[in-house]
Scaffold this motif. Structure first.
Motif, mmCIF file in Angstrom:
data_model
loop_
_atom_site.group_PDB
_atom_site.id
_atom_site.type_symbol
_atom_site.label_atom_id
_atom_site.label_comp_id
_atom_site.label_asym_id
_atom_site.label_seq_id
_atom_site.Cartn_x
_atom_site.Cartn_y
_atom_site.Cartn_z
ATOM 1 N N LEU A 190 34.809 44.209 58.359
ATOM 2 C CA LEU A 190 35.026 43.290 57.241
ATOM 3 C C LEU A 190 35.940 43.906 56.190
ATOM 4 O O LEU A 190 36.863 43.249 55.678
ATOM 5 C CB LEU A 190 33.676 42.921 56.628
ATOM 6 N N LEU A 191 35.729 45.164 55.866
ATOM 7 C CA LEU A 191 36.606 45.848 54.908
ATOM 8 C C LEU A 191 38.033 45.917 55.433
ATOM 9 O O LEU A 191 38.997 45.792 54.664
ATOM 10 C CB LEU A 191 36.067 47.248 54.626
ATOM 11 N N HIS A 192 38.192 46.111 56.744
ATOM 12 C CA HIS A 192 39.518 46.097 57.355
ATOM 13 C C HIS A 192 40.194 44.743 57.159
ATOM 14 O O HIS A 192 41.395 44.670 56.831
ATOM 15 C CB HIS A 192 39.403 46.418 58.841
ATOM 16 N N LEU A 193 39.433 43.666 57.341
ATOM 17 C CA LEU A 193 40.005 42.326 57.170
ATOM 18 C C LEU A 193 40.382 42.051 55.719
ATOM 19 O O LEU A 193 41.423 41.450 55.441
ATOM 20 C CB LEU A 193 39.023 41.262 57.670
ATOM 21 N N PHE A 194 39.551 42.479 54.788
ATOM 22 C CA PHE A 194 39.886 42.321 53.375
ATOM 23 C C PHE A 194 41.204 43.042 53.066
ATOM 24 O O PHE A 194 42.044 42.532 52.322
ATOM 25 C CB PHE A 194 38.775 42.861 52.479
ATOM 26 N N ASP A 195 41.363 44.212 53.629
ATOM 27 C CA ASP A 195 42.588 44.971 53.428
ATOM 28 C C ASP A 195 43.775 44.278 54.094
ATOM 29 O O ASP A 195 44.859 44.180 53.509
ATOM 30 C CB ASP A 195 42.412 46.389 53.988
ATOM 31 N N PHE A 196 43.570 43.768 55.303
ATOM 32 C CA PHE A 196 44.642 43.080 56.039
ATOM 33 C C PHE A 196 45.137 41.864 55.265
ATOM 34 O O PHE A 196 46.349 41.622 55.178
ATOM 35 C CB PHE A 196 44.137 42.649 57.419
ATOM 36 N N TRP A 197 44.211 41.091 54.702
ATOM 37 C CA TRP A 197 44.573 39.893 53.958
ATOM 38 C C TRP A 197 44.880 40.193 52.490
ATOM 39 O O TRP A 197 45.116 39.275 51.714
ATOM 40 C CB TRP A 197 43.459 38.845 54.056
ATOM 41 N N LYS A 198 44.869 41.478 52.135
ATOM 42 C CA LYS A 198 45.227 41.927 50.780
ATOM 43 C C LYS A 198 44.333 41.297 49.712
ATOM 44 O O LYS A 198 44.795 40.828 48.664
ATOM 45 C CB LYS A 198 46.711 41.654 50.493
ATOM 46 N N LEU A 199 43.031 41.315 49.982
ATOM 47 C CA LEU A 199 42.067 40.790 49.024
ATOM 48 C C LEU A 199 41.394 41.944 48.281
ATOM 49 O O LEU A 199 40.995 42.942 48.888
ATOM 50 C CB LEU A 199 40.994 39.959 49.744
ATOM 51 N N LYS A 200 41.281 41.811 46.979
ATOM 52 C CA LYS A 200 40.609 42.820 46.166
ATOM 53 C C LYS A 200 39.125 42.477 46.085
ATOM 54 O O LYS A 200 38.754 41.344 45.783
ATOM 55 C CB LYS A 200 41.219 42.872 44.765
ATOM 56 N N VAL A 201 38.292 43.469 46.336
ATOM 57 C CA VAL A 201 36.850 43.254 46.392
ATOM 58 C C VAL A 201 36.153 44.050 45.290
ATOM 59 O O VAL A 201 36.440 45.229 45.096
ATOM 60 C CB VAL A 201 36.283 43.672 47.769
ATOM 61 N N LYS A 202 35.251 43.379 44.592
ATOM 62 C CA LYS A 202 34.444 44.043 43.568
ATOM 63 C C LYS A 202 32.967 43.774 43.876
ATOM 64 O O LYS A 202 32.550 42.637 44.006
ATOM 65 C CB LYS A 202 34.777 43.499 42.171
ATOM 66 N N SER A 203 32.200 44.847 44.017
ATOM 67 C CA SER A 203 30.772 44.708 44.289
ATOM 68 C C SER A 203 30.005 44.502 42.988
ATOM 69 O O SER A 203 30.343 45.067 41.959
ATOM 70 C CB SER A 203 30.245 45.965 45.004
ATOM 71 N N VAL A 204 28.950 43.680 43.074
ATOM 72 C CA VAL A 204 28.080 43.425 41.931
ATOM 73 C C VAL A 204 26.675 43.885 42.294
ATOM 74 O O VAL A 204 26.136 43.502 43.333
ATOM 75 C CB VAL A 204 28.068 41.924 41.571
ATOM 76 N N ASN A 205 26.097 44.711 41.455
ATOM 77 C CA ASN A 205 24.756 45.228 41.708
ATOM 78 C C ASN A 205 23.700 44.151 41.443
ATOM 79 O O ASN A 205 23.758 43.463 40.425
ATOM 80 C CB ASN A 205 24.498 46.447 40.799
ATOM 81 N N LEU A 206 22.768 44.023 42.368
ATOM 82 C CA LEU A 206 21.706 43.031 42.198
ATOM 83 C C LEU A 206 20.940 43.208 40.886
ATOM 84 O O LEU A 206 20.495 42.230 40.278
ATOM 85 C CB LEU A 206 20.711 43.118 43.364
ATOM 86 N N ASN A 207 20.804 44.438 40.459
ATOM 87 C CA ASN A 207 20.063 44.708 39.219
ATOM 88 C C ASN A 207 20.785 44.208 37.984
ATOM 89 O O ASN A 207 20.190 44.133 36.897
ATOM 90 C CB ASN A 207 19.796 46.207 39.089
ATOM 91 N N ASP A 208 22.059 43.854 38.129
ATOM 92 C CA ASP A 208 22.842 43.406 36.975
ATOM 93 C C ASP A 208 22.575 41.947 36.614
ATOM 94 O O ASP A 208 22.981 41.496 35.547
ATOM 95 C CB ASP A 208 24.335 43.611 37.239
ATOM 96 N N PHE A 209 21.933 41.216 37.520
ATOM 97 C CA PHE A 209 21.708 39.802 37.180
ATOM 98 C C PHE A 209 20.301 39.326 37.509
ATOM 99 O O PHE A 209 20.034 38.140 37.617
ATOM 100 C CB PHE A 209 22.751 38.879 37.843
ATOM 101 N N GLY A 210 19.368 40.249 37.623
ATOM 102 C CA GLY A 210 17.958 39.900 37.662
ATOM 103 C C GLY A 210 17.490 39.092 38.855
ATOM 104 O O GLY A 210 18.213 38.626 39.646
#
Length: 210
Positions: A190-210
């Motif tokens: 999946l990370l390879h595909l995000f890179d192939f399609w030039k998509l920027k990914v930002k992870s969100v921690n579950l603890n940040d939104f309860g």
């Protein structure tokens, strides 16, 4: 590729029908009718959908007055909540191939008619991953919701390609996606595909939104 969530075999499988209630704050109650079958994953509310709905609730100030598309909606919990908290328009979608899932989308919307502020602002349409998206839909979308669409590695590229189409001509568009880690190999691909399609990914921690 045909959506692996559904097929002709689903007609032969035993089905268990039930409903669940999801609440947000003190006033919002969403009833989701569900069906548990062995062959159709789109008629059940998976944990990723409940997590994405929690994020929608947490970011409801961002959702306000936005144009929203939910892909692979199934029971449509995040999309319905987005409408209730004030999105300008919500388009609920699922595969052309998966009639049961599209019907499920309609059932979920109908089950929450008391919460529907304006029926013209929440619609159900077919949209299949990997196909060309209508230009008027992708250019007028602010946020794409996708919960547990990335469950079968054979369809990863179609899903990511669909995300890319929404983002390529609309610099202000975002994809909010929840994904269950099923294996290191799946995640690496999946990370390879995000890179192939030039998509920027930002992870969100579950603890940040309860």
């Amino acid at each position: 590729m045909e959506d692996t969530r559904c097929g002709e075999k689903e007609k032969l499988q035993p089905t268990i029908n039930f409903s669940r209630e999801f609440t947000y704050g003190d006033e919002i109650s969403i009833i989701i009718p569900e069906a548990a079958t062995a062959s159709n994953y789109g008629t059940y509310t998976w944990p990723c959908a409940t997590i994405l709905a929690r994020y929608v609730w947490h970011c409801r100030h961002v959702i306000l007055d936005k144009q929203i598309v939910e892909i692979g909606s199934g029971t449509s919990l995040p999309g319905i909540l987005a409408h209730i908290v004030g999105a300008a328009r919500v388009t609920i979608t699922d595969s052309h191939y998966c009639i049961a899932s599209l019907n499920q989308c309609k059932l979920s919307v109908a089950a929450n008619s008391k919460n529907i502020i304006n029926a013209s602002q929440i619609t159900v349409v077919p949209l299949t991953w990997g196909r060309i998206i209508p230009i008027n839909l992708k250019l007028n979308t602010d946020i794409v919701l996708a919960s547990d669409c990335l469950y079968d590695s054979r369809m990863f590229n179609d899903v990511v390609m669909t995300m890319y189409q929404f983002l390529e001509d609309n610099l202000n568009c975002e994809v909010w996606c929840t994904y269950e880690h099923r294996s290191d190999a799946y995640s690496s691909y999946l990370l390879h595909l995000f890179d192939f399609w030039k998509l920027k990914v930002k992870s969100v921690n579950l603890n940040d939104f309860g």
